[in-house]
Design a protein around this motif. Structure first.
Motif, mmCIF file in Angstrom:
data_model
loop_
_atom_site.group_PDB
_atom_site.id
_atom_site.type_symbol
_atom_site.label_atom_id
_atom_site.label_comp_id
_atom_site.label_asym_id
_atom_site.label_seq_id
_atom_site.Cartn_x
_atom_site.Cartn_y
_atom_site.Cartn_z
ATOM 1 N N PRO A 281 -4.495 -7.736 -10.691
ATOM 2 C CA PRO A 281 -3.915 -6.512 -10.128
ATOM 3 C C PRO A 281 -3.352 -5.608 -11.215
ATOM 4 C CG PRO A 281 -3.241 -8.415 -8.851
ATOM 5 C CD PRO A 281 -3.902 -8.945 -10.087
ATOM 6 N N ASP A 282 -3.482 -4.297 -11.009
ATOM 7 C CA ASP A 282 -3.150 -3.347 -12.062
ATOM 8 C C ASP A 282 -1.807 -2.652 -11.874
ATOM 9 O OD1 ASP A 282 -3.867 -1.880 -9.855
ATOM 10 O OD2 ASP A 282 -5.185 -0.503 -10.918
ATOM 11 N N GLN A 283 -1.096 -2.915 -10.771
ATOM 12 C CA GLN A 283 0.183 -2.252 -10.574
ATOM 13 C C GLN A 283 1.271 -2.960 -11.365
ATOM 14 O OE1 GLN A 283 1.088 -1.357 -6.529
ATOM 15 N NE2 GLN A 283 3.086 -0.459 -6.976
ATOM 16 N N ASN A 284 2.094 -2.185 -12.045
ATOM 17 C CA ASN A 284 3.176 -2.740 -12.856
ATOM 18 C C ASN A 284 4.380 -3.005 -11.959
ATOM 19 O OD1 ASN A 284 4.811 -3.561 -14.964
ATOM 20 N ND2 ASN A 284 5.307 -1.475 -15.612
ATOM 21 N N THR A 285 4.467 -4.205 -11.436
ATOM 22 C CA THR A 285 5.519 -4.521 -10.480
ATOM 23 C C THR A 285 5.751 -6.014 -10.438
ATOM 24 O OG1 THR A 285 6.227 -4.206 -8.174
ATOM 25 C CG2 THR A 285 3.917 -4.757 -8.529
ATOM 26 N N THR A 286 6.858 -6.406 -9.842
ATOM 27 C CA THR A 286 7.093 -7.798 -9.481
ATOM 28 C C THR A 286 6.958 -7.922 -7.969
ATOM 29 O OG1 THR A 286 9.486 -7.389 -9.371
ATOM 30 C CG2 THR A 286 8.596 -8.238 -11.453
ATOM 31 N N CYS A 287 6.964 -9.152 -7.473
ATOM 32 C CA CYS A 287 6.629 -9.392 -6.070
ATOM 33 C C CYS A 287 7.774 -10.101 -5.356
ATOM 34 C CB CYS A 287 5.362 -10.241 -5.959
ATOM 35 S SG CYS A 287 3.927 -9.529 -6.818
ATOM 36 N N LEU A 288 8.169 -9.545 -4.212
ATOM 37 C CA LEU A 288 9.227 -10.136 -3.396
ATOM 38 C C LEU A 288 8.643 -11.165 -2.437
ATOM 39 C CD1 LEU A 288 12.156 -10.154 -2.215
ATOM 40 C CD2 LEU A 288 11.417 -8.281 -0.710
ATOM 41 N N LEU A 289 9.255 -12.342 -2.378
ATOM 42 C CA LEU A 289 8.925 -13.336 -1.364
ATOM 43 C C LEU A 289 9.810 -13.065 -0.154
ATOM 44 C CD1 LEU A 289 8.709 -16.612 -3.496
ATOM 45 C CD2 LEU A 289 6.823 -15.228 -2.642
ATOM 46 N N ASP A 290 9.213 -12.570 0.928
ATOM 47 C CA ASP A 290 10.010 -12.047 2.033
ATOM 48 C C ASP A 290 9.439 -12.495 3.366
ATOM 49 O OD1 ASP A 290 11.653 -10.669 3.687
ATOM 50 O OD2 ASP A 290 11.064 -8.667 3.031
ATOM 51 N N SER A 291 10.002 -13.578 3.906
ATOM 52 C CA SER A 291 9.545 -14.087 5.197
ATOM 53 C C SER A 291 9.875 -13.145 6.344
ATOM 54 C CB SER A 291 10.176 -15.459 5.458
ATOM 55 O OG SER A 291 11.598 -15.366 5.449
ATOM 56 N N GLY A 292 10.716 -12.134 6.085
ATOM 57 C CA GLY A 292 11.058 -11.158 7.100
ATOM 58 C C GLY A 292 10.145 -9.951 7.128
ATOM 59 N N THR A 293 9.021 -10.021 6.451
ATOM 60 C CA THR A 293 8.028 -8.949 6.458
ATOM 61 C C THR A 293 6.773 -9.433 7.168
ATOM 62 O OG1 THR A 293 8.849 -7.874 4.460
ATOM 63 C CG2 THR A 293 6.537 -7.540 4.977
ATOM 64 N N HIS A 294 6.159 -8.566 7.961
ATOM 65 C CA HIS A 294 5.032 -8.960 8.814
ATOM 66 C C HIS A 294 3.720 -9.090 8.054
ATOM 67 C CE1 HIS A 294 4.169 -4.729 8.376
ATOM 68 N NE2 HIS A 294 2.995 -4.922 8.937
ATOM 69 N N ALA A 295 3.642 -8.526 6.843
ATOM 70 C CA ALA A 295 2.364 -8.432 6.131
ATOM 71 C C ALA A 295 2.548 -8.805 4.670
ATOM 72 C CB ALA A 295 1.796 -7.010 6.245
ATOM 73 N N ASP A 296 1.431 -8.984 3.980
ATOM 74 C CA ASP A 296 1.424 -9.091 2.525
ATOM 75 C C ASP A 296 0.955 -7.756 1.949
ATOM 76 O OD1 ASP A 296 2.157 -11.721 2.815
ATOM 77 O OD2 ASP A 296 0.215 -12.555 2.216
ATOM 78 N N TYR A 297 1.564 -7.378 0.811
ATOM 79 C CA TYR A 297 1.219 -6.130 0.126
ATOM 80 C C TYR A 297 0.747 -6.494 -1.278
ATOM 81 C CZ TYR A 297 3.700 -3.882 3.964
ATOM 82 O OH TYR A 297 4.106 -3.458 5.220
ATOM 83 N N LEU A 298 -0.487 -6.147 -1.606
ATOM 84 C CA LEU A 298 -1.110 -6.584 -2.850
ATOM 85 C C LEU A 298 -0.942 -5.523 -3.936
ATOM 86 C CD1 LEU A 298 -4.414 -8.122 -1.421
ATOM 87 C CD2 LEU A 298 -2.137 -9.155 -1.657
ATOM 88 N N PRO A 299 -0.611 -5.950 -5.171
ATOM 89 C CA PRO A 299 -0.211 -5.003 -6.224
ATOM 90 C C PRO A 299 -1.374 -4.302 -6.934
ATOM 91 C CG PRO A 299 -0.031 -7.244 -7.042
ATOM 92 C CD PRO A 299 -0.406 -7.356 -5.582
ATOM 93 N N PHE A 300 -2.148 -3.556 -6.150
ATOM 94 C CA PHE A 300 -3.166 -2.674 -6.717
ATOM 95 C C PHE A 300 -2.636 -1.244 -6.624
ATOM 96 C CE2 PHE A 300 -5.635 -6.321 -5.141
ATOM 97 C CZ PHE A 300 -6.308 -6.677 -6.301
ATOM 98 N N ALA A 301 -2.526 -0.564 -7.762
ATOM 99 C CA ALA A 301 -1.956 0.780 -7.791
ATOM 100 C C ALA A 301 -2.809 1.743 -6.979
ATOM 101 C CB ALA A 301 -1.832 1.262 -9.234
ATOM 102 N N SER A 302 -2.168 2.513 -6.112
ATOM 103 C CA SER A 302 -2.905 3.320 -5.130
ATOM 104 C C SER A 302 -3.773 4.394 -5.758
ATOM 105 C CB SER A 302 -1.915 3.952 -4.147
ATOM 106 O OG SER A 302 -0.977 4.761 -4.845
ATOM 107 N N LEU A 303 -3.382 4.957 -6.890
ATOM 108 C CA LEU A 303 -4.147 6.045 -7.509
ATOM 109 C C LEU A 303 -5.057 5.561 -8.626
ATOM 110 C CD1 LEU A 303 -1.395 8.836 -7.638
ATOM 111 C CD2 LEU A 303 -3.144 8.432 -5.885
#
Length: 437
Positions: A281-303
């Motif tokens: 993945p190319d997005q410069n980010t860290t990832c939150l482990l969040d059981s209170g979120t309905h989905a997974d969000y993958l770190p690919f930069a949108s632009l």
């Protein structure tokens, strides 16, 4: 942290209980958890509050992305209809009695005049109250579990009672249909007493530790193997213990990269493999482990070219539905052996851990407004990085907050509906923890 549905919300047509061991001298707590079949479902459990004969189970979110515990007070109001911060808007509803708690009806309750305010999903959800209550929580086995006869209680558990909420949502002038809203939240992130933005309280885990109901600040979550049909996924949460039958291979420690001002558990972004193609993945980010979120969000930069590479590498299996990932076929047709694989670097040099999440676990009943019936909309998006309930359905996540340890293992291996395996259960005394590499 309860993340808003963002892109998915514009497309969706939306419309367990806990138990503690009967060994009252055992210093651990077992909580059956579920990932219900529903487009906006998170990791939840069902709790009965107080000693009133009319008390009833309430489904609450078990949220590793927040720290505080609350439930609706009887007569609570939910406001919406304005896009502006702190503006209640023209619309409101009274929370039904079936999802509220009235301490006046419980002989075991004790209330205090303490105010609370919790903010979620980028200020789009604000809940407020003026009371705390200490009371007995009765925890029943999940209706989907293989053993539904177990029941026990924990006395003197403190929760905030919320009497109002503001949902930052526009309205079309009709105040209909009413929006969905949380029925209660048990925050599970680390207790940080010096940072009121992280832990205002009450802290469910810390209060159990302070009362010596558990001897360690450990927490282990898992999900069982998925059922044959697309339906509710069952799992469990252990405080002060671990069940080694719930994962395969070792627990691998990973770096908790939580930053200043962040709440919860953060990890470095993984490599992602699908259809035999591994992507970085190319997005410069860290990832939150969040059981209170309905989905997974993958770190690919949108632009960037990242999202296109992800979809193109899927060989036509996956398609882009305005940022939401869809499966090119019906949900029932998703092969049972088709996985998204996440490869994380271990804390120790040379160690890695691969987490396989069945693609079917992302199919939770979401639908497109006027969309193609031949596309299965998934609880999966590109951009940012959060691993929510779908990720938890394929992983075992173990934390020890006293040691600052965060570890992952492959889950989804135990029988659907199964609870704790007594032969594989290790209860921790003071100073003990789980084995990891």
């Amino acid at each position: 942290m309860l993340r808003s549905t963002l892109n998915l919300a514009t497309l969706l047509s939306l419309s367990t209980a806990l138990s503690i061991s009967h060994r009252q001298d055992a210093s651990y707590i077992y909580i059956p958890i579920e990932f219900l079949y529903g487009a906006n479902s998170r990791v939840t459990t069902n709790i009965t509050f107080g000693s009133s004969p009319s008390s009833h189970p309430i489904t609450v979110v078990m949220d590793t992305g927040s720290a505080n515990a609350w439930i609706w007070q009887s007569g609570a109001l939910v406001h919406w209809g304005s896009p502006y911060l702190f503006d209640p808007g023209p619309c409101n509803l009274t929370v039904p009695n079936t999802t509220t708690y009235n301490p006046a009806l419980s002989l075991t309750s004790h209330t205090q005049n303490i105010s609370s305010e919790y903010v979620y999903a980028g200020n789009s959800k604000i809940v407020q109250g003026t009371l705390y209550s200490n009371d007995t929580l009765t925890f029943l086995s999940s209706p989907t579990a293989s053993n539904t006869n177990s029941a026990s209680s924990i006395p003197n558990i403190q929760l905030a009672l919320e009497n109002s909420a503001i949902l930052r949502l526009r309205d079309n002038g009709s105040c209909a249909p009413p929006p969905s809203y949380d029925k209660g939240i048990i925050g599970l992130s680390p207790y940080i007493p010096t940072d009121s933005t992280a832990t205002q309280g009450p802290s469910f885990r810390q209060n159990l530790f302070s009362a010596s109901r558990i001897k360690t600040k450990t927490m282990v979550t898992w999900f069982n193997a998925p059922p044959s049909s697309l339906s509710t996924l069952s799992g469990g949460l252990l405080l002060g213990a671990i069940d080694t039958s719930k994962f395969s291979g070792p627990l691998v420690r990973v770096q908790n990269v939580v930053g200043s001002g962040q709440v919860g558990y953060y990890i470095a972004k993984p490599n992602i493999t699908f259809n035999g193609q591994e992507l970085v993945p190319d997005q410069n980010t860290t990832c939150l482990l969040d059981s209170g979120t309905h989905a997974d969000y993958l770190p690919f930069a949108s632009l960037s070219a990242g999202p296109s590479q992800f979809f193109n590498s899927s060989g036509g299996w996956l398609i882009d539905e305005y940022g939401v990932v869809g499966y090119n076929g019906t949900c029932d047709s998703i092969p049972r052996d088709l996985n998204l694989t996440y490869t994380f670097d271990g804390f120790t040099s040379g160690k890695t851990i691969k987490i396989n999440v069945p693609l079917r676990n992302y199919a939770r009943g979401a639908t497109l407004n006027g969309g193609d019936d031949g596309v299965c909309l998934l609880n999966l998006e590109v951009g940012g990085c959060t691993f929510g309930a779908p990720f938890y359905s394929g992983a075992v996540v173990a934390v020890d907050d006293e040691r600052g340890v965060l570890a992952l293992a492959r889950g989804g291996v135990s029988k659907d509906g199964s609870g704790v395996d007594a032969a594989s259960l290790k209860i921790f005394g003071s100073g003990e923890t789980f084995d990891f590499v």
